[in-house]
Design an enzyme around this catalytic site. Structure first.
Site, PDB file in Angstrom:
ATOM      1  N   GLU A 134      10.736  15.905  14.512  1.00 41.90           N
ATOM      2  CA  GLU A 134      11.016  15.791  13.089  1.00 41.90           C
ATOM      3  C   GLU A 134      10.123  16.785  12.354  1.00 41.90           C
ATOM      4  O   GLU A 134       8.907  16.753  12.517  1.00 41.90           O
ATOM      5  CB  GLU A 134      10.704  14.366  12.616  1.00 41.90           C
ATOM      6  CG  GLU A 134      11.058  14.154  11.173  1.00 41.90           C
ATOM      7  CD  GLU A 134      10.692  12.756  10.686  1.00 41.90           C
ATOM      8  OE1 GLU A 134       9.577  12.304  10.975  1.00 41.90           O
ATOM      9  OE2 GLU A 134      11.520  12.134  10.013  1.00 41.90           O
ATOM     10  N   LYS A 144       0.849  -1.202   0.000  1.00 43.71           N
ATOM     11  CA  LYS A 144       0.000   0.000   0.000  1.00 43.71           C
ATOM     12  C   LYS A 144       0.881   1.247   0.000  1.00 43.71           C
ATOM     13  O   LYS A 144       1.536   1.564   0.986  1.00 43.71           O
ATOM     14  CB  LYS A 144      -0.934   0.054   1.219  1.00 43.71           C
ATOM     15  CG  LYS A 144      -1.961   1.182   1.029  1.00 43.71           C
ATOM     16  CD  LYS A 144      -2.508   1.794   2.275  1.00 43.71           C
ATOM     17  CE  LYS A 144      -1.731   2.919   2.867  1.00 43.71           C
ATOM     18  NZ  LYS A 144      -1.808   4.212   2.156  1.00 43.71           N
ATOM     19  N   GLU A 200      10.509   1.216   9.871  1.00 44.51           N
ATOM     20  CA  GLU A 200      11.509   2.245   9.523  1.00 44.51           C
ATOM     21  C   GLU A 200      10.818   3.577   9.746  1.00 44.51           C
ATOM     22  O   GLU A 200       9.892   3.936   9.013  1.00 44.51           O
ATOM     23  CB  GLU A 200      11.939   2.116   8.054  1.00 44.51           C
ATOM     24  CG  GLU A 200      12.657   0.831   7.712  1.00 44.51           C
ATOM     25  CD  GLU A 200      14.099   0.799   8.200  1.00 44.51           C
ATOM     26  OE1 GLU A 200      14.580   1.795   8.759  1.00 44.51           O
ATOM     27  OE2 GLU A 200      14.735  -0.260   8.031  1.00 44.51           O
ATOM     28  N   CYS A 209      13.909  10.891   5.516  1.00 43.88           N
ATOM     29  CA  CYS A 209      13.851  10.382   6.897  1.00 43.88           C
ATOM     30  C   CYS A 209      15.174  10.598   7.610  1.00 43.88           C
ATOM     31  O   CYS A 209      15.210  10.897   8.796  1.00 43.88           O
ATOM     32  CB  CYS A 209      13.480   8.914   6.890  1.00 43.88           C
ATOM     33  SG  CYS A 209      14.555   7.944   5.845  1.00 43.88           S
TER      34      CYS A 209
HETATM   35  P1  NAP Z   1       2.761   8.181   7.806  1.00 39.94           P
HETATM   36  O1  NAP Z   1       1.735   9.226   7.949  1.00 39.94           O
HETATM   37  O2  NAP Z   1       3.127   7.385   8.981  1.00 39.94           O
HETATM   38  O3  NAP Z   1       2.292   7.253   6.625  1.00 39.94           O
HETATM   39  C1  NAP Z   1       3.033   6.161   6.134  1.00 39.94           C
HETATM   40  C2  NAP Z   1       2.109   5.165   5.492  1.00 39.94           C
HETATM   41  O4  NAP Z   1       1.245   4.581   6.479  1.00 39.94           O
HETATM   42  C3  NAP Z   1       1.181   5.773   4.461  1.00 39.94           C
HETATM   43  O5  NAP Z   1       0.994   4.837   3.438  1.00 39.94           O
HETATM   44  C4  NAP Z   1      -0.074   5.973   5.268  1.00 39.94           C
HETATM   45  O6  NAP Z   1      -1.225   6.133   4.511  1.00 39.94           O
HETATM   46  C5  NAP Z   1      -0.104   4.721   6.104  1.00 39.94           C
HETATM   47  N1  NAP Z   1      -0.919   4.798   7.303  1.00 39.94           N
HETATM   48  C6  NAP Z   1      -1.420   5.889   7.933  1.00 39.94           C
HETATM   49  N2  NAP Z   1      -2.094   5.519   9.042  1.00 39.94           N
HETATM   50  C7  NAP Z   1      -2.027   4.170   9.125  1.00 39.94           C
HETATM   51  C8  NAP Z   1      -2.514   3.195  10.050  1.00 39.94           C
HETATM   52  N3  NAP Z   1      -3.203   3.539  11.124  1.00 39.94           N
HETATM   53  N4  NAP Z   1      -2.255   1.897   9.817  1.00 39.94           N
HETATM   54  C9  NAP Z   1      -1.522   1.530   8.739  1.00 39.94           C
HETATM   55  N5  NAP Z   1      -1.043   2.389   7.837  1.00 39.94           N
HETATM   56  C10 NAP Z   1      -1.283   3.709   8.018  1.00 39.94           C
HETATM   57  O7  NAP Z   1       4.115   8.807   7.279  1.00 39.94           O
HETATM   58  P2  NAP Z   1       4.273   9.836   6.103  1.00 39.94           P
HETATM   59  O8  NAP Z   1       3.847  11.158   6.626  1.00 39.94           O
HETATM   60  O9  NAP Z   1       3.613   9.314   4.879  1.00 39.94           O
HETATM   61  O10 NAP Z   1       5.842   9.772   5.844  1.00 39.94           O
HETATM   62  C11 NAP Z   1       6.765  10.514   6.518  1.00 39.94           C
HETATM   63  C12 NAP Z   1       7.441   9.707   7.610  1.00 39.94           C
HETATM   64  O11 NAP Z   1       8.113   8.567   7.080  1.00 39.94           O
HETATM   65  C13 NAP Z   1       8.513  10.493   8.319  1.00 39.94           C
HETATM   66  O12 NAP Z   1       8.403  10.336   9.697  1.00 39.94           O
HETATM   67  C14 NAP Z   1       9.803   9.869   7.810  1.00 39.94           C
HETATM   68  O13 NAP Z   1      10.897  10.030   8.670  1.00 39.94           O
HETATM   69  C15 NAP Z   1       9.414   8.457   7.656  1.00 39.94           C
HETATM   70  N6  NAP Z   1      10.333   7.740   6.763  1.00 39.94           N
HETATM   71  C16 NAP Z   1      11.229   6.856   7.308  1.00 39.94           C
HETATM   72  C17 NAP Z   1      12.124   6.158   6.499  1.00 39.94           C
HETATM   73  C18 NAP Z   1      13.098   5.202   7.085  1.00 39.94           C
HETATM   74  O14 NAP Z   1      13.649   4.408   6.339  1.00 39.94           O
HETATM   75  N7  NAP Z   1      13.350   5.210   8.375  1.00 39.94           N
HETATM   76  C19 NAP Z   1      12.091   6.350   5.118  1.00 39.94           C
HETATM   77  C20 NAP Z   1      11.176   7.256   4.596  1.00 39.94           C
HETATM   78  C21 NAP Z   1      10.303   7.935   5.434  1.00 39.94           C
HETATM   79  P3  NAP Z   1      -1.639   7.634   4.076  1.00 39.94           P
HETATM   80  O15 NAP Z   1      -0.697   8.026   3.022  1.00 39.94           O
HETATM   81  O16 NAP Z   1      -2.992   7.530   3.602  1.00 39.94           O
HETATM   82  O17 NAP Z   1      -1.520   8.499   5.309  1.00 39.94           O
END
Ligand code: NAP
Ligand code: MG
Length: 496
Positions: free
Chosen positions: A406, A200, A274, A308
């Site tokens: 962050e 997804k 991650e 990230c």
């Molecule tokens: P996010 O809001 O946590 O969303 C990530 C994914 O999870 C999206 O596909 C999101 O769908 C989905 N999601 C949301 N709520 C969920 C739930 N309750 N259960 C299951 N899935 C759910 O993060 P983001 O804002 O898209 O991305 C930014 C974050 O990713 C930052 O914190 C960044 O540091 C982190 N990141 C980490 C790495 C690493 O390797 N450590 C790499 C890249 C990014 P929706 O899109 O519909 O919200």
């Protein structure tokens, strides 16, 4: 360079204060064919969603709608998981490891062939500069598929004297900052280890994942081996909670990671997370300062800080702090913010209006708290779309929100230090532990600092360098498990 050139909205201030402008150099979008309405990729076919509901994905560069995506509901998630289970119990597992490897190589080669199309589509859907998607994201995507294709028939060498078997069906959930690259980090090792997947993508950046679905179709993988379903958080949650999923691999925010950890704790599901970061650069006084400035700039401002492992904190030795900040300001004034499809753009668009508001809110709060703020005056933002200037806060206290949370935008928090011990203490004073950068001419100082830092990835005299053979992951609230390299396979196998 004697005369002023038109018409990109970005002026660039040279060292002497002389200003010149760049002509626009937009990448063509002709090779991209975006479907108005997109379906789900389940069991090797493009299927309508059961809910009949759609949502829009926009181009953050101008706010215009690009396409409609299907909102997958629990029934769709169930169909996708069943298809993956069927492939796992049948066609995919019946192939020899070498044959599985061939399919993964085929995906890698098609990605290379269609790299321009993928890069342009990624930039349109995400807002990142074309030079990032063209020169970093898509080549890395292909490299990950090539690298893991090579592992498919060598799994017996993963652990000395032990054999491994695949886990089964992996549910994979990814964020919007590196849409296709995160899909590659997830899908390539899972397939190489013999698993089947349901992916997804993030709701604001699903288009390249859907194009990857077409590439997988073109590569002829057995139906159901890879399934791609679009939707928001609820779709992700339905995948996490599906009883027939054996493993969840999640990349995203620490907040959602914790929700997923809680909802899988009473199940047999394996989990890798991650998550976020607040990574620090440590610049010692003996460092090559101009190179360090360039790396700090690329580590936090390129890609809009949507990384990230962005180097969002700078720890600079007190004796060179004023000089370093002066050099940084000068370089920031020459960064070009604007049309992500323009080949000269350094900083593109923020992915969504919600993210832009979040970044602006954090900046406004820190300014209200009286923290010293800088943004280049000369930077001009486009009228339409979601843009923000690169900025930093100087002399920030370790307790300040701007230094702890962050931000996920082009905002740097600067602190100074007098001794290596102070630098290390400040760098480790964070709930995260994803990455760090060390700048010094002295190898011994680099090694002793690196040993003491609690971060999953540490770069020395460089930053944000990636290779599919290197593991990546974090400490503490930055996550559990590693992706990339041999380590990336370990979370997709059972060891016997
Ligand atoms: P996010 O809001 O946590 O969303 C990530 C994914 O999870 C999206 O596909 C999101 O769908 C989905 N999601 C949301 N709520 C969920 C739930 N309750 N259960 C299951 N899935 C759910 O993060 P983001 O804002 O898209 O991305 C930014 C974050 O990713 C930052 O914190 C960044 O540091 C982190 N990141 C980490 C790495 C690493 O390797 N450590 C790499 C890249 C990014 P929706 O899109 O519909 O919200
Ligand atoms: Mg989100």
């Amino acid at each position: 360079m004697g005369k002023t050139m038109s018409t990109n909205n970005n002026k660039t201030a040279g060292e002497s204060g002389f200003q010149f402008e760049y002509d626009p150099a937009p990448e063509s979008t002709d090779m991209v064919n975006i479907k108005k309405q997109n379906k789900l990729f389940i069991n090797g076919k493009w299927m309508a969603g059961k809910s009949g509901k759609f949502f829009d994905t926009i181009n953050p560069a101008n706010g215009e709608k690009l396409a409609e995506l299907t909102e997958a509901n629990t029934e769709d998630v169930d169909r996708a998981v069943k298809a993956a289970r069927k492939a796992f119990n049948g066609a995919w597992s019946e192939l020899s490891p070498k044959q599985r490897g061939r399919y993964i190589y085929r995906i890698a080669r098609i990605i290379q062939e269609r790299s321009r199309e993928l890069a342009v589509l990624e930039t349109m859907d995400n807002g990142k500069p074309i030079k990032e998607s063209r020169d970093f994201d898509i080549p890395q995507v292909a490299a990950h598929f090539f690298y893991y294709a090579g592992w498919a028939d060598k799994l017996d060498y993963l652990f000395n004297g032990k054999s491994v078997s695949p886990i089964g069906v992996a549910g994979q959930i990814i964020p919007w900052n590196f849409p296709l690259l995160m899909a590659a980090w997830k899908i390539a090792p899972a397939l190489a280890a013999g698993n089947c997947v349901v992916l997804k993508p993030a709701e604001t950046t699903s288009l390249t994942a859907l194009l990857l679905g077409e590439i997988i179709e073109e590569a002829g993988l057995p139906p159901g081996t890879v399934n791609i379903i679009t939707g928001a958080g609820a779709t992700g949650a339905a995948l996490v909670n599906h009883p027939d999923v054996d493993k969840i691999a999640f990349t995203g925010s620490t907040e959602v990671g914790k929700i997923i950890a809680r909802s899988t704790v009473n199940s047999a599901k394996k989990l890798t997370l991650e998550l976020g970061g607040k990574s620090a650069h440590i610049v010692y006084e003996d460092a090559a300062l101009d190179q360090a400035v360039e790396s700090v700039v690329s580590g936090i401002y390129f890609n809009q800080g949507h990384v990230c492992c962005a180097g969002s904190r700078l720890l600079v030795e007190e004796s060179i702090a004023d000089l370093f900040v002066h050099k940084l300001k000068r370089r920031m004034a020459s960064l070009r913010v604007g049309d992500p499809l323009d080949k000269n753009t350094d900083i593109g668009a923020i992915n969504s209006p919600g993210e832009l508001e979040k970044i602006k809110g954090l900046i406004a709060d820190a300014i209200a708290d009286g923290i010293e703020y800088f943004e280049p005056e000369s930077t001009v933002l486009p009228q339409k779309g979601y843009y923000i200037k690169p900025s930093f806060f100087n002399n920030v206290a370790s307790s300040a929100t701007i230094c702890r949370r962050e931000i996920f935008g082009p905002v740097l928090a600067i602190q100074t230090f007098r001794t290596p011990e102070e630098a290390i203490r400040k760098a480790n004073d964070t709930p995260y532990g994803l990455a760090a950068g060390i700048w010094s001419e002295k190898g011994s100082k680099i090694h002793s600092t690196a040993q003491a830092l609690k971060a999953g990835v540490i770069w020395a005299n460089t930053y944000n360098k990636f290779d599919p053979a290197s593991p990546f992951g974090g400490y503490n609230e930055s996550g559990w498990g590693r992706e990339g390299g041999r380590h990336g396979l370990l979370s997709y196998v059972e060891v016997k």
